[in-house]
Motif scaffolding. Structure first.
Motif, PDB file in Angstrom:
ATOM      1  N   PHE A 196       0.861  -1.172   0.000  1.00  9.49           N
ATOM      2  CA  PHE A 196       0.000   0.000   0.000  1.00  9.49           C
ATOM      3  C   PHE A 196       0.898   1.221   0.000  1.00  9.49           C
ATOM      4  O   PHE A 196       2.095   1.122   0.282  1.00  9.49           O
ATOM      5  CB  PHE A 196      -0.970  -0.025   1.188  1.00  9.49           C
ATOM      6  N   PRO A 197       0.329   2.353  -0.405  1.00 12.77           N
ATOM      7  CA  PRO A 197       1.192   3.513  -0.634  1.00 12.77           C
ATOM      8  C   PRO A 197       1.909   3.967   0.627  1.00 12.77           C
ATOM      9  O   PRO A 197       1.409   3.785   1.738  1.00 12.77           O
ATOM     10  CB  PRO A 197       0.213   4.603  -1.080  1.00 12.77           C
ATOM     11  N   VAL A 198       3.040   4.550   0.432  1.00 10.08           N
ATOM     12  CA  VAL A 198       3.723   5.263   1.502  1.00 10.08           C
ATOM     13  C   VAL A 198       3.299   6.710   1.356  1.00 10.08           C
ATOM     14  O   VAL A 198       3.516   7.315   0.316  1.00 10.08           O
ATOM     15  CB  VAL A 198       5.254   5.147   1.361  1.00 10.08           C
ATOM     16  N   THR A 199       2.620   7.228   2.370  1.00 10.60           N
ATOM     17  CA  THR A 199       2.099   8.583   2.269  1.00 10.60           C
ATOM     18  C   THR A 199       2.630   9.418   3.401  1.00 10.60           C
ATOM     19  O   THR A 199       2.569   8.998   4.540  1.00 10.60           O
ATOM     20  CB  THR A 199       0.563   8.596   2.358  1.00 10.60           C
ATOM     21  N   SER A 200       3.118  10.565   3.072  1.00 14.86           N
ATOM     22  CA  SER A 200       3.461  11.495   4.130  1.00 14.86           C
ATOM     23  C   SER A 200       2.760  12.805   3.866  1.00 14.86           C
ATOM     24  O   SER A 200       2.518  13.184   2.743  1.00 14.86           O
ATOM     25  CB  SER A 200       4.958  11.682   4.267  1.00 14.86           C
ATOM     26  N   TRP A 201       2.450  13.446   4.918  1.00 15.54           N
ATOM     27  CA  TRP A 201       1.681  14.661   4.899  1.00 15.54           C
ATOM     28  C   TRP A 201       2.622  15.788   4.559  1.00 15.54           C
ATOM     29  O   TRP A 201       3.585  16.020   5.279  1.00 15.54           O
ATOM     30  CB  TRP A 201       1.084  14.808   6.287  1.00 15.54           C
ATOM     31  N   ASP A 204       6.865  15.450   5.419  1.00 19.86           N
ATOM     32  CA  ASP A 204       7.530  14.665   6.450  1.00 19.86           C
ATOM     33  C   ASP A 204       8.288  13.508   5.819  1.00 19.86           C
ATOM     34  O   ASP A 204       7.701  12.596   5.276  1.00 19.86           O
ATOM     35  CB  ASP A 204       6.478  14.116   7.430  1.00 19.86           C
ATOM     36  N   CYS A 245      -6.728   6.960   4.166  1.00 22.67           N
ATOM     37  CA  CYS A 245      -5.984   8.218   3.997  1.00 22.67           C
ATOM     38  C   CYS A 245      -6.875   9.279   3.380  1.00 22.67           C
ATOM     39  O   CYS A 245      -7.674   8.990   2.493  1.00 22.67           O
ATOM     40  CB  CYS A 245      -4.765   7.971   3.100  1.00 22.67           C
ATOM     41  N   SER A 280       6.159  11.699  16.824  1.00 19.79           N
ATOM     42  CA  SER A 280       7.092  11.138  15.855  1.00 19.79           C
ATOM     43  C   SER A 280       8.470  11.767  16.047  1.00 19.79           C
ATOM     44  O   SER A 280       8.585  12.867  16.611  1.00 19.79           O
ATOM     45  CB  SER A 280       6.593  11.446  14.439  1.00 19.79           C
ATOM     46  N   HIS A 311       6.910   3.049   5.907  1.00 23.24           N
ATOM     47  CA  HIS A 311       5.704   2.815   6.712  1.00 23.24           C
ATOM     48  C   HIS A 311       5.930   3.105   8.191  1.00 23.24           C
ATOM     49  O   HIS A 311       5.051   2.874   9.007  1.00 23.24           O
ATOM     50  CB  HIS A 311       5.190   1.384   6.523  1.00 23.24           C
ATOM     51  N   ARG A 316       5.153   2.436  14.523  1.00 21.36           N
ATOM     52  CA  ARG A 316       4.132   3.371  14.042  1.00 21.36           C
ATOM     53  C   ARG A 316       2.806   3.054  14.706  1.00 21.36           C
ATOM     54  O   ARG A 316       2.527   1.915  15.083  1.00 21.36           O
ATOM     55  CB  ARG A 316       4.047   3.345  12.523  1.00 21.36           C
ATOM     56  N   GLY A 324      -6.098   8.166   8.366  1.00 23.80           N
ATOM     57  CA  GLY A 324      -4.681   7.817   8.220  1.00 23.80           C
ATOM     58  C   GLY A 324      -3.691   8.823   8.782  1.00 23.80           C
ATOM     59  O   GLY A 324      -2.659   8.435   9.322  1.00 23.80           O
ATOM     60  N   TRP A 327      -2.322   8.190  12.145  1.00 28.26           N
ATOM     61  CA  TRP A 327      -1.517   6.979  12.389  1.00 28.26           C
ATOM     62  C   TRP A 327      -0.035   7.353  12.364  1.00 28.26           C
ATOM     63  O   TRP A 327       0.694   6.987  11.443  1.00 28.26           O
ATOM     64  CB  TRP A 327      -1.805   5.920  11.331  1.00 28.26           C
ATOM     65  N   LYS A 329       3.751   7.890  12.269  1.00 29.35           N
ATOM     66  CA  LYS A 329       4.869   7.004  11.919  1.00 29.35           C
ATOM     67  C   LYS A 329       6.134   7.445  12.630  1.00 29.35           C
ATOM     68  O   LYS A 329       6.251   8.572  13.077  1.00 29.35           O
ATOM     69  CB  LYS A 329       5.102   7.032  10.395  1.00 29.35           C
TER      70      LYS A 329
HETATM   71  N1  LIG Z   1       5.385  11.123  11.250  1.00 31.35           N
HETATM   72  C1  LIG Z   1       4.454  11.032  10.303  1.00 31.35           C
HETATM   73  N2  LIG Z   1       3.463  10.114  10.414  1.00 31.35           N
HETATM   74  C2  LIG Z   1       2.501  10.002   9.449  1.00 31.35           C
HETATM   75  C3  LIG Z   1       2.520  10.852   8.317  1.00 31.35           C
HETATM   76  C4  LIG Z   1       3.557  11.815   8.243  1.00 31.35           C
HETATM   77  O1  LIG Z   1       3.652  12.595   7.282  1.00 31.35           O
HETATM   78  N3  LIG Z   1       4.504  11.869   9.231  1.00 31.35           N
HETATM   79  N4  LIG Z   1       1.552  10.729   7.359  1.00 31.35           N
HETATM   80  C5  LIG Z   1       0.283  10.197   7.811  1.00 31.35           C
HETATM   81  C6  LIG Z   1      -0.643   9.926   6.734  1.00 31.35           C
HETATM   82  S1  LIG Z   1      -1.331  11.282   5.972  1.00 31.35           S
HETATM   83  C7  LIG Z   1      -1.060   8.664   6.413  1.00 31.35           C
HETATM   84  S2  LIG Z   1      -2.315   8.391   5.351  1.00 31.35           S
HETATM   85  C8  LIG Z   1      -0.403   7.492   6.974  1.00 31.35           C
HETATM   86  C9  LIG Z   1       0.115   6.680   5.823  1.00 31.35           C
HETATM   87  O2  LIG Z   1       0.772   5.546   6.265  1.00 31.35           O
HETATM   88  P1  LIG Z   1       1.638   4.691   5.240  1.00 31.35           P
HETATM   89  O3  LIG Z   1       2.664   5.621   4.636  1.00 31.35           O
HETATM   90  O4  LIG Z   1       2.220   3.589   6.031  1.00 31.35           O
HETATM   91  O5  LIG Z   1       0.704   4.200   4.166  1.00 31.35           O
HETATM   92  O6  LIG Z   1       0.651   7.844   7.840  1.00 31.35           O
HETATM   93  C10 LIG Z   1       0.441   8.937   8.674  1.00 31.35           C
HETATM   94  N5  LIG Z   1       1.551   9.069   9.586  1.00 31.35           N
END
Ligand SMILES: Nc1nc2c(c(=O)[nH]1)N[C@H]1C(S)=C(S)[C@@H](COP(=O)(O)O)O[C@H]1N2
Ligand SMILES: [Mo]
Length: 354
Positions: A196-201, A204, A245, A280, A311, A316, A324, A327, A329
């Motif tokens: 599944f995608p690796v997503t960061s906001w 990050d 997400c 985090s 991930h 996490r 999402g 959650w 990380k």
């Molecule tokens: N430290 C941190 N945790 C984070 C994020 C982030 O940017 N930084 N992105 C969040 C977002 S927007 C989502 S949807 C999920 C994505 O988890 P995944 O990358 O394992 O799919 O992690 C969350 N945890």
């Protein structure tokens, strides 16, 4: 001034009322849109539903408005405020179009962004544009604007029509088994393919976290504080959970790790503690009511494999029923608190921007 246009259709409210309704709809869309980003449980479906019906109502109102002001776009009739008005209209139409396309199952790859991200960005842009537009075009609504008997009927028609259109779209989606039919109530679609995608906001994106120096701190409003190394984590708790997400996808995975409640017991959280903030290494953080957080898992593994860096290795948060972005990380600290951490909103937005 806009006189009542002679060609007003039976469905068209008075001009000023159209304008005020557009403002009300924009504010309602902003509110439901923002709140829906944090909505993760099915009982919150009305938020999404209202957002869609009001969006359809906006399409109709905007159509009336643009038809009315079109003559002002002709040569020689522009004034100083017209360029901003045109920009506002263009951004609003793009916001509506991208939202509608997303609901209909369309997605285009915009690189870093999904169509839903684009919709959110455009929608947020509409608000300041509309407020600026109001500075030059503001007119109080008047009682006469409401005095037409058909006004209530007009608005009733928008809402019922919008609801029927949505329902029809769902039925058609279901019959044709189109992509739109696989959506969750949030509008998110299942991710296909393995992984599944690796997503960061926003931004990050820390360096890989090595386990030698990494520690998990647990403490705050508690009898004791502890620090655990990676090897000291007793990662024996499993949970199957759905990660949804806000950029529009979801996945169900099997996670394994440490129950957060077990850590809170270990430090003997104070009875006055109401919240838990999960930090985090990047400064990104989110807080949760302590009783809910007790059920969360801090995961070291997903799908039977050790977490990858993307991930959130080494640890996490898995927060079922939460969206999402909550959650967290690369977790490094569990902070027991009396109150919610109000700085989390800013921290989460700017995290990684340094
Ligand atoms: N430290 C941190 N945790 C984070 C994020 C982030 O940017 N930084 N992105 C969040 C977002 S927007 C989502 S949807 C999920 C994505 O988890 P995944 O990358 O394992 O799919 O992690 C969350 N945890
Ligand atoms: Mo996300």
């Amino acid at each position: 001034m806009d006189g009542p246009s002679p060609s007003r259709s039976a469905l068209e409210p008075r001009p000023r009322l159209v304008d005020w309704s557009i403002l009300a709809c924009v504010l309602l869309e902003t509110l439901t849109g923002i709140v829906s980003l944090g909505a993760g449980v099915a009982e919150q479906w009305p938020l999404f539903w209202v957002h869609r019906v009001v969006g359809l109502t906006l399409v109709v109102l905007l159509f009336f408005k643009l038809r009315r002001v079109k003559p002002r776009l002709s040569r020689g009739r522009w004034d100083r405020a017209t360029p901003l008005s045109v920009l506002t209209a263009v951004v609003a139409i793009a916001a509506l179009a991208s939202g509608a396309a997303w609901v209909l199952g369309v997605d285009v790859d915009l690189g870093f962004w999904t169509l839903l991200n684009l919709h959110i960005g455009l929608g947020l842009l509409v608000v300041p544009l509309v407020l600026l537009h109001l500075r030059s075009r503001f007119r109080w609504v008047q009682r006469a604007d409401f005095e037409e008997r058909r006004t209530a009927l007009q608005y009733g028609t928008f809402l019922v029509g919008g609801a029927l259109a949505l329902r029809a779209q769902e039925v058609v989606n279901g019959l044709t088994e189109s992509e739109g039919a696989t959506r969750r109530f949030t509008g998110s679609k299942p991710v296909d393919g393995p992984g599944f995608p690796v997503t960061s906001w926003v931004a990050d994106d820390p360096d890989p976290v090595g386990t030698d120096a990494w520690r998990l701190r647990v403490g705050g409003l508690s009898a004791s504080d502890i620090e655990l190394s990676y090897d000291e984590l007793e990662a024996g708790d499993g949970v199957r959970a759905l990660l949804d997400c806000t950029s529009g996808w979801y996945t169900v995975e099997d996670w394994r790790g440490v129950r957060l409640g077990a850590l809170l017991d270990e430090v003997d959280a104070d009875p006055a503690a109401r919240w838990v903030t999960v930090h985090s290494v990047t400064g990104y953080r989110w807080s949760f009511p302590i009783n809910e957080a007790r059920g969360f898992v801090l995961a070291t593994h997903v799908g039977g494999e050790r977490l990858t860096h993307g991930h959130g290795f080494p640890l996490r948060l898995v927060a079922p029923d939460r969206r999402g972005f909550q959650w967290v990380k690369w977790v490094t600290e569990i902070e027991v608190r009396r109150r919610r951490d109000a700085s989390q909103y800013i921290a989460t937005l700017v995290s990684g921007l340094d």
